[in-house]
Design a protein around this motif. Structure first.
Motif, PDB file in Angstrom:
ATOM      1  N   LEU A  24      53.969 -39.808 -22.904  1.00 53.56           N
ATOM      2  CA  LEU A  24      54.245 -38.373 -22.856  1.00 53.56           C
ATOM      3  C   LEU A  24      53.128 -37.670 -22.088  1.00 53.56           C
ATOM      4  O   LEU A  24      51.942 -37.925 -22.317  1.00 53.56           O
ATOM      5  CB  LEU A  24      54.338 -37.825 -24.281  1.00 53.56           C
ATOM      6  CG  LEU A  24      54.844 -36.391 -24.410  1.00 53.56           C
ATOM      7  CD1 LEU A  24      56.329 -36.294 -24.137  1.00 53.56           C
ATOM      8  CD2 LEU A  24      54.527 -35.853 -25.800  1.00 53.56           C
ATOM      9  N   CYS A  25      53.537 -36.814 -21.189  1.00 50.77           N
ATOM     10  CA  CYS A  25      52.550 -36.024 -20.448  1.00 50.77           C
ATOM     11  C   CYS A  25      52.146 -34.838 -21.325  1.00 50.77           C
ATOM     12  O   CYS A  25      52.998 -34.073 -21.770  1.00 50.77           O
ATOM     13  CB  CYS A  25      53.141 -35.550 -19.127  1.00 50.77           C
ATOM     14  SG  CYS A  25      52.046 -34.456 -18.221  1.00 50.77           S
ATOM     15  N   GLN A  26      50.854 -34.706 -21.548  1.00 50.33           N
ATOM     16  CA  GLN A  26      50.371 -33.636 -22.424  1.00 50.33           C
ATOM     17  C   GLN A  26      50.467 -32.268 -21.740  1.00 50.33           C
ATOM     18  O   GLN A  26      50.458 -31.235 -22.395  1.00 50.33           O
ATOM     19  CB  GLN A  26      48.909 -33.906 -22.823  1.00 50.33           C
ATOM     20  CG  GLN A  26      48.695 -35.233 -23.540  1.00 50.33           C
ATOM     21  CD  GLN A  26      49.473 -35.344 -24.831  1.00 50.33           C
ATOM     22  OE1 GLN A  26      49.361 -34.501 -25.721  1.00 50.33           O
ATOM     23  NE2 GLN A  26      50.292 -36.382 -24.942  1.00 50.33           N
ATOM     24  N   LYS A  27      50.561 -32.277 -20.447  1.00 49.78           N
ATOM     25  CA  LYS A  27      50.542 -31.015 -19.700  1.00 49.78           C
ATOM     26  C   LYS A  27      51.944 -30.404 -19.566  1.00 49.78           C
ATOM     27  O   LYS A  27      52.157 -29.247 -19.898  1.00 49.78           O
ATOM     28  CB  LYS A  27      49.957 -31.276 -18.311  1.00 49.78           C
ATOM     29  CG  LYS A  27      49.260 -30.071 -17.712  1.00 49.78           C
ATOM     30  CD  LYS A  27      48.503 -30.519 -16.462  1.00 49.78           C
ATOM     31  CE  LYS A  27      47.968 -29.352 -15.670  1.00 49.78           C
ATOM     32  NZ  LYS A  27      47.327 -29.824 -14.413  1.00 49.78           N
ATOM     33  N   CYS A  28      52.892 -31.241 -19.066  1.00 48.47           N
ATOM     34  CA  CYS A  28      54.216 -30.667 -18.803  1.00 48.47           C
ATOM     35  C   CYS A  28      55.293 -31.216 -19.738  1.00 48.47           C
ATOM     36  O   CYS A  28      56.432 -30.782 -19.704  1.00 48.47           O
ATOM     37  CB  CYS A  28      54.612 -30.885 -17.348  1.00 48.47           C
ATOM     38  SG  CYS A  28      54.992 -32.604 -16.962  1.00 48.47           S
ATOM     39  N   GLY A  29      54.933 -32.168 -20.572  1.00 51.19           N
ATOM     40  CA  GLY A  29      55.902 -32.674 -21.542  1.00 51.19           C
ATOM     41  C   GLY A  29      56.848 -33.721 -20.994  1.00 51.19           C
ATOM     42  O   GLY A  29      57.834 -34.069 -21.634  1.00 51.19           O
ATOM     43  N   PHE A  30      56.551 -34.261 -19.818  1.00 46.42           N
ATOM     44  CA  PHE A  30      57.411 -35.295 -19.241  1.00 46.42           C
ATOM     45  C   PHE A  30      57.306 -36.573 -20.065  1.00 46.42           C
ATOM     46  O   PHE A  30      56.220 -37.016 -20.420  1.00 46.42           O
ATOM     47  CB  PHE A  30      56.995 -35.553 -17.785  1.00 46.42           C
ATOM     48  CG  PHE A  30      57.835 -36.598 -17.096  1.00 46.42           C
ATOM     49  CD1 PHE A  30      59.085 -36.277 -16.597  1.00 46.42           C
ATOM     50  CD2 PHE A  30      57.373 -37.894 -16.959  1.00 46.42           C
ATOM     51  CE1 PHE A  30      59.858 -37.237 -15.965  1.00 46.42           C
ATOM     52  CE2 PHE A  30      58.146 -38.865 -16.335  1.00 46.42           C
ATOM     53  CZ  PHE A  30      59.387 -38.536 -15.838  1.00 46.42           C
ATOM     54  N   LYS A  31      58.470 -37.127 -20.362  1.00 50.57           N
ATOM     55  CA  LYS A  31      58.517 -38.308 -21.203  1.00 50.57           C
ATOM     56  C   LYS A  31      59.014 -39.507 -20.397  1.00 50.57           C
ATOM     57  O   LYS A  31      59.992 -39.403 -19.651  1.00 50.57           O
ATOM     58  CB  LYS A  31      59.468 -38.050 -22.375  1.00 50.57           C
ATOM     59  CG  LYS A  31      59.217 -38.954 -23.566  1.00 50.57           C
ATOM     60  CD  LYS A  31      60.149 -38.519 -24.699  1.00 50.57           C
ATOM     61  CE  LYS A  31      60.165 -39.523 -25.822  1.00 50.57           C
ATOM     62  NZ  LYS A  31      61.189 -39.197 -26.812  1.00 50.57           N
ATOM     63  N   PRO A  39      49.447 -41.787 -14.008  1.00 47.97           N
ATOM     64  CA  PRO A  39      49.632 -40.343 -13.863  1.00 47.97           C
ATOM     65  C   PRO A  39      51.093 -39.930 -13.932  1.00 47.97           C
ATOM     66  O   PRO A  39      51.989 -40.692 -13.585  1.00 47.97           O
ATOM     67  CB  PRO A  39      49.035 -40.042 -12.482  1.00 47.97           C
ATOM     68  CG  PRO A  39      48.969 -41.348 -11.778  1.00 47.97           C
ATOM     69  CD  PRO A  39      48.833 -42.399 -12.826  1.00 47.97           C
ATOM     70  N   CYS A  40      51.305 -38.733 -14.391  1.00 47.16           N
ATOM     71  CA  CYS A  40      52.642 -38.172 -14.538  1.00 47.16           C
ATOM     72  C   CYS A  40      53.274 -37.976 -13.164  1.00 47.16           C
ATOM     73  O   CYS A  40      52.635 -37.465 -12.249  1.00 47.16           O
ATOM     74  CB  CYS A  40      52.521 -36.830 -15.266  1.00 47.16           C
ATOM     75  SG  CYS A  40      54.029 -35.861 -15.274  1.00 47.16           S
ATOM     76  N   PRO A  41      54.521 -38.384 -12.994  1.00 44.15           N
ATOM     77  CA  PRO A  41      55.175 -38.200 -11.684  1.00 44.15           C
ATOM     78  C   PRO A  41      55.454 -36.734 -11.347  1.00 44.15           C
ATOM     79  O   PRO A  41      55.746 -36.393 -10.210  1.00 44.15           O
ATOM     80  CB  PRO A  41      56.479 -38.995 -11.834  1.00 44.15           C
ATOM     81  CG  PRO A  41      56.711 -39.116 -13.287  1.00 44.15           C
ATOM     82  CD  PRO A  41      55.371 -39.059 -13.969  1.00 44.15           C
ATOM     83  N   LYS A  42      55.363 -35.881 -12.346  1.00 46.07           N
ATOM     84  CA  LYS A  42      55.666 -34.457 -12.102  1.00 46.07           C
ATOM     85  C   LYS A  42      54.416 -33.656 -11.747  1.00 46.07           C
ATOM     86  O   LYS A  42      54.394 -32.927 -10.766  1.00 46.07           O
ATOM     87  CB  LYS A  42      56.314 -33.848 -13.350  1.00 46.07           C
ATOM     88  CG  LYS A  42      57.836 -33.985 -13.344  1.00 46.07           C
ATOM     89  CD  LYS A  42      58.418 -33.188 -14.501  1.00 46.07           C
ATOM     90  CE  LYS A  42      59.939 -33.230 -14.483  1.00 46.07           C
ATOM     91  NZ  LYS A  42      60.492 -32.510 -15.647  1.00 46.07           N
ATOM     92  N   CYS A  43      53.368 -33.798 -12.584  1.00 49.69           N
ATOM     93  CA  CYS A  43      52.188 -32.956 -12.385  1.00 49.69           C
ATOM     94  C   CYS A  43      50.932 -33.755 -12.090  1.00 49.69           C
ATOM     95  O   CYS A  43      49.861 -33.191 -11.929  1.00 49.69           O
ATOM     96  CB  CYS A  43      51.979 -32.042 -13.581  1.00 49.69           C
ATOM     97  SG  CYS A  43      51.613 -32.945 -15.087  1.00 49.69           S
ATOM     98  N   ASN A  44      51.054 -35.077 -12.029  1.00 49.67           N
ATOM     99  CA  ASN A  44      49.946 -35.953 -11.665  1.00 49.67           C
ATOM    100  C   ASN A  44      48.830 -36.014 -12.717  1.00 49.67           C
ATOM    101  O   ASN A  44      47.772 -36.573 -12.466  1.00 49.67           O
ATOM    102  CB  ASN A  44      49.376 -35.585 -10.292  1.00 49.67           C
ATOM    103  CG  ASN A  44      49.145 -36.830  -9.456  1.00 49.67           C
ATOM    104  OD1 ASN A  44      49.829 -37.845  -9.646  1.00 49.67           O
ATOM    105  ND2 ASN A  44      48.195 -36.777  -8.551  1.00 49.67           N
TER     106      ASN A  44
HETATM  107 ZN   LIG Z   1      53.150 -33.941 -16.353  1.00 49.89          ZN
END
Ligand SMILES: [Zn+2]
Length: 131
Positions: free
Chosen positions: A85-92, A109-114
């Motif tokens: 889970l991305c702590q920043k944008c909530g991407f799972k 890293p998160c594919p959405k916000c890195n």
């Molecule tokens: Zn993210």
């Protein structure tokens, strides 16, 4: 999960090997007794030879069974998945469990916000039986 690697065939249990060996030894002994008595023109030779052949057939069957078993066990192995889970944008993101995974570990890293994602759960996926 598309992992189709063949499981090792050396996974045969010791018990099965011992069972097969005992059956083979007993069959060979029965065959020897059968042949020994046959040469002496004994009428009891035939049952011994029959037992020997049946025993060998059974051991061959058992051997085939033990070879087939590991494949089946590997097929029914439970699948463990890791949820990130991305702590920043909530991407799972859910992927197969990898060695070294633990909860609260920072991963790729998160594919959405890195931003670095964190493992939030590791669980065994329950297979839904189709009927
Ligand atoms: Zn993210």
């Amino acid at each position: 999960m598309t992992d189709k690697a063949e499981p090792p065939a050396t996974n045969i249990s010791l018990f099965s090997i011992v069972m097969v060996l005992i059956t083979v030894v007993l069959s060979v002994i029965a065959l020897f007794i059968g042949f020994a008595t046959y040469e002496g023109q004994e009428p009891n030779a035939l049952p011994y030879m029959l037992i020997g052949f049946i025993g060998l057939a059974i051991s061959a069957y058992l051997l085939l069974q033990t070879k087939r078993k590991p494949l089946r066990e590997a097929f029914e192995m439970p699948q463990v998945v890791t949820t990130m889970l991305c702590q920043k944008c909530g991407f799972k993101n859910i992927r197969d469990f990898e060695r070294g995974d633990y909860i609260f570990k920072e991963t790729e890293p998160c594919p959405k916000c890195n931003d670095n994602m964190m493992i939030t759960s590791i669980y065994r996926e329950v297979k839904e039986k189709e009927k």
